[in-house]
Design an enzyme around this catalytic site. Structure first.
Site, short mmCIF file in Angstrom:
data_model
loop_
_atom_site.label_atom_id
_atom_site.label_comp_id
_atom_site.label_asym_id
_atom_site.label_seq_id
_atom_site.Cartn_x
_atom_site.Cartn_y
_atom_site.Cartn_z
N ARG A 25 0.82 -1.22 0.00
CA ARG A 25 0.00 0.00 0.00
C ARG A 25 0.85 1.26 0.00
NH1 ARG A 25 -5.56 -0.87 1.98
NH2 ARG A 25 -6.10 -2.80 0.92
N ARG A 29 -3.32 6.61 1.31
CA ARG A 29 -3.84 7.83 1.94
C ARG A 29 -2.90 8.52 2.90
NH1 ARG A 29 -9.04 4.58 3.59
NH2 ARG A 29 -7.38 3.03 3.44
N ARG A 38 -6.44 11.38 -5.75
CA ARG A 38 -7.70 10.67 -5.54
C ARG A 38 -8.88 11.64 -5.60
NH1 ARG A 38 -10.93 9.37 -1.34
NH2 ARG A 38 -11.64 7.23 -1.00
N ASP A 75 -6.96 -2.79 -7.36
CA ASP A 75 -7.48 -3.45 -6.16
C ASP A 75 -7.83 -4.90 -6.47
OD1 ASP A 75 -8.36 -2.58 -3.27
OD2 ASP A 75 -9.83 -4.06 -3.96
N TYR A 152 -14.88 -11.99 0.07
CA TYR A 152 -15.60 -10.73 -0.17
C TYR A 152 -16.82 -10.96 -1.05
CZ TYR A 152 -11.67 -8.27 1.95
OH TYR A 152 -10.73 -7.82 2.84
#
Ligand code: CP3
Length: 344
Positions: A25, A29, A38, A75, A152
């Site tokens: 990652r 952020r 973003r 992703d 998921y």
């Protein structure tokens, strides 16, 4: 021609005085420049599918820190979306998907061969990156492992114990296995296209492998990873593969040999001295500093970084975190980690 890039040398089994370094990652952020791009894209999924902006955020941590590898910005949940699942992200909470719990839900999914219309922008991101990255930087492509992606797709969201997926596995094994097979097939095609577009290494993220016990681990974590690795190496001889069966614990032992991956990524619950003796004996390992040090920093970060480098000094090693860096991390701590790895 001899392999020159530090990361590829580690994957080929070379021990180096200073290990190559990158970070899970690493585009994320915690970086102000990521947050700005973003915002320009509008939302996370629009960023993933905007090849120019996805390439831009992939390059940001390379420019700022000079990592030895860049990981494609995308992703693991784009594959379910390309198979026909609905996917959206709820800010502050995480992903949501349409659920798969019955044969009728499964029947709505498309064939693996249909994923590329949706995923073409990702291959374009890889092409842009392979022409723009510095010559010493390795480009890593990736996908989720079938089990983790299935958790998921079945639950429609992240779950603390993967309960819904375990229930389907026990109560409707045929449906569960059909879903895993579909994801496996799509993943092979997806990674293959990334490699054709310029990815030099691929990584298979099995973030929830640790919740599979005993025989279930062999069947649903190890075996799909073996199948994907074998198919990719047949289509693309020599392509290095990194496996990440997170929280596999003692099942890390022998994982590389059993699956054919060139490197296993270790999470931070694994003791590096134990892993050097029991896992690194079979080849390259990656890891495994706890992400919390990127928040807390200081002498503890330096000491723990040195301990990991020292433990893996006698074999091939890629320095990394044990899981992704979190949004509350301080960018200065990342620099401190890199300086410690490179300068001792
Ligand atoms: O490592 C990288 O920098 C490459 C890009 C990457 C992302 N996700 C970007 C991302 C990679 C390799 C992933 C993998 C991924 N995605 C995994 C496996 C690794 C892991 O962390 O266990 C999983 C389980 C996912 C699914 C996913 N994506 C979740 C559960 C979430 C929400 C949690 C969160 O951190 O917000 C995401 C969102 C996501 N994927 C973000 C990023 C940068 C944050 C989205 C944002 O900008 O708002």
């Amino acid at each position: 021609m001899a392999v020159q890039k530090k990361l590829l040398r580690a994957l080929a089994g070379e021990k180096q005085d200073v290990p190559p370094i990158w970070m899970m990652r690493q585009a994320g952020r915690y970086l102000p420049e990521y947050r700005a791009t973003r915002a320009e894209a509008g939302d996370f999924l629009s960023l993933c599918y905007n090849s120019d902006l996805a390439a831009e955020v992939t390059l940001q941590p390379i420019r700022r820190y000079g990592f030895d590898a860049a990981i494609l910005f995308a992703d693991i949940l784009l594959v379910p979306q390309a198979l026909g699942a609905d996917l959206w992200f709820v800010t502050g909470e995480g992903p949501r998907l349409s659920t798969i719990t019955t044969e009728a839900d499964f029947a709505k999914l498309g064939p693996a061969s249909d994923i590329h219309d949706t995923l073409n922008p990702i291959y374009e991101t890889v092409r842009i990156l392979s022409s723009e990255l510095p010559s010493e930087t390795t480009l890593i492509g990736f996908a989720g492992a079938p089990w983790t992606v299935a958790t998921y797709m079945i639950a429609g969201r992240g779950t603390p114990d993967q309960g819904p997926a375990h229930r389907l596995r026990e109560e409707n094994t045929a449906l569960f296995e059909a879903l895993l097979a579909r994801i496996t097939e799509a993943t092979i095609d997806y990674l293959s296209k990334q490699i054709e577009a310029g990815a030099e290494v691929v990584k298979i993220f099995d973030s929830w492998a640790g919740s599979l016990k005993g025989e279930a681990f062999q069947k649903y974590a190890l075996e799909p990873c073996r199948q994907i690795t074998a198919a990719l190496k047949e289509r693309h001889p020599g392509i290095p593969v990194i496996g990440f069966p997170r929280e596999a614990g003692e099942k890390y032992v022998g994982f590389a040999k059993a699956t054919g991956v060139d490197c296993v990524a270790l999470d931070n619950s694994v003791d590096p001295v134990w892993a050097a003796a029991n896992v690194q004996v079979d080849g390259c390992v990656q890891g495994n500093l706890a992400s919390r040090h990127m928040v807390t920093g200081g002498q503890e970060l330096v000491d723990e970084t040195r301990r990991i480098v020292e433990a893996f000094r006698n074999g091939p090693h890629i320095f990394n975190l044990g899981h992704g860096i979190t949004p509350d991390a301080n960018p200065d701590n990342v620099q401190l980690m890199i300086d410690t790895v490179r300068n001792g």
